[in-house]
Write a protein that holds these residues in place. Structure first.
Motif, PDB file in Angstrom:
ATOM      1  N   PRO A 148     -45.317 -72.441 -12.572  1.00  0.00           N
ATOM      2  CA  PRO A 148     -44.041 -73.132 -12.345  1.00  0.00           C
ATOM      3  C   PRO A 148     -44.092 -74.620 -12.741  1.00  0.00           C
ATOM      4  N   ILE A 149     -45.259 -75.235 -12.560  1.00  0.00           N
ATOM      5  CA  ILE A 149     -45.393 -76.644 -12.938  1.00  0.00           C
ATOM      6  C   ILE A 149     -45.466 -76.777 -14.463  1.00  0.00           C
ATOM      7  N   GLN A 150     -46.191 -75.876 -15.110  1.00  0.00           N
ATOM      8  CA  GLN A 150     -46.227 -75.863 -16.568  1.00  0.00           C
ATOM      9  C   GLN A 150     -44.806 -75.758 -17.125  1.00  0.00           C
ATOM     10  N   GLU A 151     -44.019 -74.856 -16.566  1.00  0.00           N
ATOM     11  CA  GLU A 151     -42.655 -74.629 -17.043  1.00  0.00           C
ATOM     12  C   GLU A 151     -41.762 -75.840 -16.826  1.00  0.00           C
ATOM     13  N   GLU A 152     -41.927 -76.523 -15.698  1.00  0.00           N
ATOM     14  CA  GLU A 152     -41.109 -77.709 -15.426  1.00  0.00           C
ATOM     15  C   GLU A 152     -41.477 -78.849 -16.369  1.00  0.00           C
ATOM     16  N   ILE A 153     -42.760 -79.014 -16.643  1.00  0.00           N
ATOM     17  CA  ILE A 153     -43.190 -80.049 -17.590  1.00  0.00           C
ATOM     18  C   ILE A 153     -42.639 -79.761 -18.977  1.00  0.00           C
ATOM     19  N   VAL A 154     -42.685 -78.499 -19.392  1.00  0.00           N
ATOM     20  CA  VAL A 154     -42.132 -78.112 -20.692  1.00  0.00           C
ATOM     21  C   VAL A 154     -40.638 -78.405 -20.738  1.00  0.00           C
ATOM     22  N   ARG A 155     -39.924 -78.098 -19.662  1.00  0.00           N
ATOM     23  CA  ARG A 155     -38.470 -78.351 -19.622  1.00  0.00           C
ATOM     24  C   ARG A 155     -38.187 -79.840 -19.807  1.00  0.00           C
ATOM     25  N   ILE A 156     -38.942 -80.695 -19.107  1.00  0.00           N
ATOM     26  CA  ILE A 156     -38.726 -82.146 -19.196  1.00  0.00           C
ATOM     27  C   ILE A 156     -39.016 -82.650 -20.615  1.00  0.00           C
ATOM     28  N   LEU A 157     -40.141 -82.219 -21.171  1.00  0.00           N
ATOM     29  CA  LEU A 157     -40.522 -82.705 -22.499  1.00  0.00           C
ATOM     30  C   LEU A 157     -39.633 -82.123 -23.591  1.00  0.00           C
ATOM     31  N   ASP A 158     -39.153 -80.903 -23.396  1.00  0.00           N
ATOM     32  CA  ASP A 158     -38.190 -80.342 -24.350  1.00  0.00           C
ATOM     33  C   ASP A 158     -36.908 -81.165 -24.377  1.00  0.00           C
ATOM     34  N   THR A 159     -36.491 -81.646 -23.204  1.00  0.00           N
ATOM     35  CA  THR A 159     -35.277 -82.465 -23.120  1.00  0.00           C
ATOM     36  C   THR A 159     -35.455 -83.764 -23.901  1.00  0.00           C
ATOM     37  N   PHE A 160     -36.617 -84.406 -23.736  1.00  0.00           N
ATOM     38  CA  PHE A 160     -36.921 -85.601 -24.519  1.00  0.00           C
ATOM     39  C   PHE A 160     -36.859 -85.293 -26.014  1.00  0.00           C
ATOM     40  N   THR A 161     -37.460 -84.166 -26.398  1.00  0.00           N
ATOM     41  CA  THR A 161     -37.515 -83.782 -27.807  1.00  0.00           C
ATOM     42  C   THR A 161     -36.122 -83.551 -28.375  1.00  0.00           C
ATOM     43  N   GLU A 162     -35.252 -82.905 -27.589  1.00  0.00           N
ATOM     44  CA  GLU A 162     -33.886 -82.632 -28.039  1.00  0.00           C
ATOM     45  C   GLU A 162     -33.096 -83.923 -28.245  1.00  0.00           C
ATOM     46  N   LEU A 163     -33.276 -84.890 -27.345  1.00  0.00           N
ATOM     47  CA  LEU A 163     -32.573 -86.166 -27.477  1.00  0.00           C
ATOM     48  C   LEU A 163     -33.010 -86.897 -28.748  1.00  0.00           C
ATOM     49  N   THR A 164     -34.322 -86.865 -29.017  1.00  0.00           N
ATOM     50  CA  THR A 164     -34.819 -87.484 -30.243  1.00  0.00           C
ATOM     51  C   THR A 164     -34.302 -86.750 -31.469  1.00  0.00           C
ATOM     52  N   ALA A 165     -34.229 -85.415 -31.382  1.00  0.00           N
ATOM     53  CA  ALA A 165     -33.735 -84.609 -32.504  1.00  0.00           C
ATOM     54  C   ALA A 165     -32.280 -84.954 -32.830  1.00  0.00           C
ATOM     55  N   GLU A 166     -31.471 -85.224 -31.801  1.00  0.00           N
ATOM     56  CA  GLU A 166     -30.069 -85.598 -32.026  1.00  0.00           C
ATOM     57  C   GLU A 166     -29.981 -86.915 -32.800  1.00  0.00           C
TER      58      GLU A 166
END
Length: 391
Positions: A148-166
């Motif tokens: 569950p912690i791995q998944e939450e970290i991935v969710r947070i970092l994916d959000t950062f990645t998406e913002l940069t991608a925009e």
């Protein structure tokens, strides 16, 4: 308290176990996924991946030997020198075995996307070859918190990645707009003469090979041909690399204003990419590149040689195989408009302003993307720092 903090307090208050990468992943060569044809087209749907900055070399219609990606069949793809890492969750083929693959041993325990982010925190030595993966790099340990912690970290970092991608997508659109106006500005009527580079060059010659192990942290500035594709825009002031000039035989130099062409590459579309040196040091030119001296405005040539028209001429007649080649004679035949020096200077002043907005990492969108990337790396490293659990 954030959701991540709550999960850590609940599931691993005393720290987490650290495991070596070979306990989490298995390594394989992508041999059976190597593309056979060089007939690439944007009309096809399967991307062909390559090492380095470009990543997607083109698209193929080959049906056999395609890696079929699913949620539990994604991979981490990296190059021979462990300098490029990509998380790949789509079908693909590869250009060569210079790319390597690792997968999670058990996606239900060790989330591959989490491993990918954790690996980005590791400082791999770029001069080492990937043959050291099994003996050296696979023994590096990373923290493995509960799923569950791995998944939450991935969710947070994916959000950062998406913002940069925009932001990156917006920058890409702006660059296309810049290219349109650049090409338009450099389209002249019959009042401006078009000349071959052979007519306006005062000298044109090939560089001399500088091997990877001859690159040093200091010494004389130098440029190796691959850096023209990966390190420089259309003009530059400082060299990325240096070397000891005493170890280079048959030295070939370039100086302020000279144009550099890379005459070996992987792509027909990018072959003979050029950049202009506007610094003031005397530098060494590596092999597989051509140096052109001239008496024109250096930056004007940089812009003129980056137009769509010039790129078409550079790739004309080039044949795609494992590598693409050009030569001095082909470069001499490239035609560009050559207005008077005063007009060249006026055009440079206009395009410099556009170039700053689209490429200068100290201003505009590039600066915002750079700041966002540094922020992302800071939080990524912070999120992936755990107290090690005492066994």
């Amino acid at each position: 308290m954030s959701k991540l903090d709550e999960l850590i307090n609940e599931l691993c208050p005393d720290g987490v176990e650290y495991k070596s990468l070979d306990q989490l992943t298995f390594y394989k060569q992508p041999t059976k996924f190597i593309v056979k044809t060089t007939n690439y087209s944007n009309q096809y749907t399967t991307p062909v991946l390559t090492a380095g900055k470009s990543f997607i070399l083109g698209f193929t219609n080959e049906k056999e030997g395609v890696y079929k990606a699913t949620e539990n069949n994604s991979i981490i793809l990296f190059d021979d020198f462990l300098t490029s890492f990509y998380f790949v969750d789509f079908n693909f083929k590869v250009k060569s075995s210079a790319l390597k693959i690792i997968k999670s041993i058990d996606e239900h325990k060790f989330k591959l996307k989490y491993i990918f982010y954790a690996m980005r925190c590791i400082h791999f030595v770029p001069t080492e070859h990937s043959r050291h993966w099994i003996q050296i790099y696979s023994k590096i340990k990373i923290p493995i918190p509960p799923l569950p912690i791995q998944e939450e970290i991935v969710r947070i970092l994916d959000t950062f990645t998406e913002l940069t991608a925009e932001l990156t997508a917006e920058l890409t659109a702006r660059k296309k707009q810049y290219e349109y106006y650049r090409d338009k500005l450099l389209t002249f009527d019959d009042s401006v003469e078009w000349k071959e580079l052979g007519e306006i060059s005062t000298d044109m010659y090939r560089g001399t090979g500088i091997k990877r192990d001859q690159v040093a942290p200091d010494g004389i500035p130098c440029v190796r041909y691959g850096e023209i594709y990966t390190k420089y825009n259309i003009w530059f002031e400082k060299c990325f690399s240096h070397t000891n000039k005493d170890v280079i035989k048959n030295k070939k130099y370039f100086e302020h204003g000279d144009v550099l062409f890379a005459i070996t590459g992987e792509s027909v579309e990018e072959i003979a990419k050029s950049c202009v040196y506007v610094g003031n040091e005397k530098c060494l030119a590596g092999g597989d590149m051509v140096v052109m001296k001239h008496e024109q405005n250096p930056k004007y040539l940089a812009y003129a040689l980056s137009t769509t028209n010039a790129r078409i001429q550079k790739s004309k007649g080039r044949v795609k195989s494992k590598v693409v080649h050009s030569n001095v004679d082909a470069i001499k035949k490239i035609k560009i408009p050559v207005p008077p020096l005063a007009e060249q200077e006026r055009i440079v002043k206009i395009l410099d302003k556009f170039d700053t907005l689209t490429n200068d990492i100290s201003k505009g969108l590039p600066a915002e993307i750079e700041a966002r990337q540094k922020q992302y790396e800071y939080y990524r490293d912070k999120l992936l720092t755990f107290k090690e659990k005492k066994v």
